[in-house]
Design a protein around this motif. Structure first.
Motif, PDB file in Angstrom:
ATOM      1  N   UNK A  21       0.829  -1.203   0.000  1.00  0.00           N
ATOM      2  CA  UNK A  21       0.000   0.000   0.000  1.00  0.00           C
ATOM      3  C   UNK A  21       0.864   1.255   0.000  1.00  0.00           C
ATOM      4  N   UNK A  22       1.930   1.227   0.782  1.00  0.00           N
ATOM      5  CA  UNK A  22       2.825   2.386   0.840  1.00  0.00           C
ATOM      6  C   UNK A  22       3.497   2.607  -0.506  1.00  0.00           C
ATOM      7  N   UNK A  23       3.969   1.530  -1.105  1.00  0.00           N
ATOM      8  CA  UNK A  23       4.619   1.657  -2.417  1.00  0.00           C
ATOM      9  C   UNK A  23       3.634   2.214  -3.441  1.00  0.00           C
ATOM     10  N   UNK A  24       2.407   1.758  -3.380  1.00  0.00           N
ATOM     11  CA  UNK A  24       1.382   2.259  -4.306  1.00  0.00           C
ATOM     12  C   UNK A  24       1.165   3.759  -4.100  1.00  0.00           C
ATOM     13  N   UNK A  25       1.086   4.189  -2.843  1.00  0.00           N
ATOM     14  CA  UNK A  25       0.836   5.601  -2.561  1.00  0.00           C
ATOM     15  C   UNK A  25       2.022   6.466  -2.941  1.00  0.00           C
ATOM     16  N   UNK A  26       3.234   5.984  -2.750  1.00  0.00           N
ATOM     17  CA  UNK A  26       4.419   6.753  -3.136  1.00  0.00           C
ATOM     18  C   UNK A  26       4.425   7.003  -4.634  1.00  0.00           C
ATOM     19  N   UNK A  27       4.025   5.996  -5.386  1.00  0.00           N
ATOM     20  CA  UNK A  27       3.939   6.164  -6.836  1.00  0.00           C
ATOM     21  C   UNK A  27       2.815   7.114  -7.209  1.00  0.00           C
ATOM     22  N   UNK A  28       1.684   6.972  -6.515  1.00  0.00           N
ATOM     23  CA  UNK A  28       0.526   7.814  -6.790  1.00  0.00           C
ATOM     24  C   UNK A  28       0.834   9.286  -6.497  1.00  0.00           C
ATOM     25  N   UNK A  29       1.593   9.525  -5.420  1.00  0.00           N
ATOM     26  CA  UNK A  29       1.920  10.893  -5.005  1.00  0.00           C
ATOM     27  C   UNK A  29       3.188  11.422  -5.673  1.00  0.00           C
ATOM     28  N   UNK A  30       3.809  10.579  -6.524  1.00  0.00           N
ATOM     29  CA  UNK A  30       5.046  10.950  -7.214  1.00  0.00           C
ATOM     30  C   UNK A  30       6.105  11.451  -6.214  1.00  0.00           C
ATOM     31  N   UNK A  31       6.274  10.680  -5.153  1.00  0.00           N
ATOM     32  CA  UNK A  31       7.216  11.048  -4.091  1.00  0.00           C
ATOM     33  C   UNK A  31       8.653  11.035  -4.594  1.00  0.00           C
ATOM     34  N   UNK A  32       9.457  11.949  -4.095  1.00  0.00           N
ATOM     35  CA  UNK A  32      10.862  12.056  -4.476  1.00  0.00           C
ATOM     36  C   UNK A  32      11.721  12.288  -3.237  1.00  0.00           C
ATOM     37  N   UNK A  33      12.921  11.758  -3.239  1.00  0.00           N
ATOM     38  CA  UNK A  33      13.854  11.967  -2.130  1.00  0.00           C
ATOM     39  C   UNK A  33      14.913  12.986  -2.528  1.00  0.00           C
ATOM     40  N   UNK A  34      15.404  13.704  -1.524  1.00  0.00           N
ATOM     41  CA  UNK A  34      16.458  14.685  -1.761  1.00  0.00           C
ATOM     42  C   UNK A  34      17.369  14.729  -0.546  1.00  0.00           C
ATOM     43  N   UNK A  35      18.659  14.829  -0.791  1.00  0.00           N
ATOM     44  CA  UNK A  35      19.656  14.874   0.284  1.00  0.00           C
ATOM     45  C   UNK A  35      20.139  16.304   0.499  1.00  0.00           C
ATOM     46  N   UNK A  36      20.395  16.648   1.757  1.00  0.00           N
ATOM     47  CA  UNK A  36      20.859  17.985   2.134  1.00  0.00           C
ATOM     48  C   UNK A  36      22.096  17.869   3.021  1.00  0.00           C
ATOM     49  N   UNK A  37      23.006  18.802   2.876  1.00  0.00           N
ATOM     50  CA  UNK A  37      24.152  18.872   3.788  1.00  0.00           C
ATOM     51  C   UNK A  37      23.739  19.607   5.062  1.00  0.00           C
ATOM     52  N   UNK A  38      24.564  19.528   6.075  1.00  0.00           N
ATOM     53  CA  UNK A  38      24.293  20.198   7.349  1.00  0.00           C
ATOM     54  C   UNK A  38      24.209  21.717   7.150  1.00  0.00           C
TER      55      UNK A  38
END
Length: 225
Positions: A21-38
């Motif tokens: 269900x989570x994987x389905x929702x991540x795809x549905x919401x077009x979720x993206x990850x991003x990394x940040x420095x301190x």
């Protein structure tokens, strides 16, 4: 994206959701990850956005500065907590009024609030569940802010410190615990002067209320006068 699902199952937004269900929702919401420095601003004070995030690793501080640059820390967010949902829902033409700053190297999962609030064509049950969880999350944040108002409204630095540490002890269910703030951050969170904070902590230690080393505390049984 799937590798972060076990962590997301611990987040309130995906409460009672299966990995599929989570994987389905991540795809549905077009979720993206991003990394940040301190020390990077995730959101700036004048920025407007419809994105909200979940901390996958690291941590951020939500803060507000006045005209003269004085900082008030509103909250500390670590993995796997949710943040920015009320900001993404807002419609302030002047921006957020607050800023979100990373305290360390941090990875964040971003989702668009508009995609969440707009049901997909299949009107899946997962979507309904996540909207219900979002409403519950907003209610919990509102309760937290009310408690924060009560905390900073206490008259003395001593009362603010003891009230805050008491709450942290109850959250950890132990008299020995760690807090997420250094001294300056704690002063900014409580709305007090740093020197007054340090002096009061030392006095409370001498009086037998508590013991501490850096951000590690131990509360002692002592009746206040």
């Amino acid at each position: 994206m799937r590798e972060c699902i076990p962590l997301l199952q611990k987040n309130s937004l995906f409460k009672d959701s299966t990995p599929d269900e989570i994987e389905h929702m991540l795809n549905c919401l077009q979720a993206k990850t991003k990394s940040f420095t301190k020390g990077t601003y995730v959101y700036n004070v004048n920025e407007k956005t419809t994105n909200f995030g979940i901390v996958l690793s690291g941590s951020v501080i939500i803060e507000k500065q006045d005209y003269w640059g004085n900082t008030n820390i509103i909250n500390h967010i670590g993995a796997p907590d949710l943040f920015g949902e009320s900001l993404a829902l807002g419609n302030n033409p002047f921006g957020m009024g607050i800023q979100v700053l990373t305290r360390e190297k941090t990875e964040i999962l971003f989702m668009d609030i508009q995609k969440l609030l707009t049901p997909c064509k299949s009107i899946c049950s997962f979507h309904t569940k996540i909207i219900q969880n979002l409403v519950q999350s907003l209610a919990n944040k509102n309760r937290f802010l009310n408690e924060k108002i009560q905390l900073v409204s206490r008259r003395t630095t001593k009362d603010k410190i003891l009230s805050y540490l008491s709450e942290e002890s109850m959250k950890s269910r132990d008299s020995i615990f760690s807090i997420p703030f250094n001294r300056q951050e704690l002063a900014d969170y409580l709305g007090v002067d740093r020197s007054a904070l340090s002096a009061t902590l030392s006095a409370l230690k001498e009086e037998g209320f508590l013991d501490f080393y850096k951000n590690h505390f131990r509360l002692l049984k002592k009746t206040q006068n």
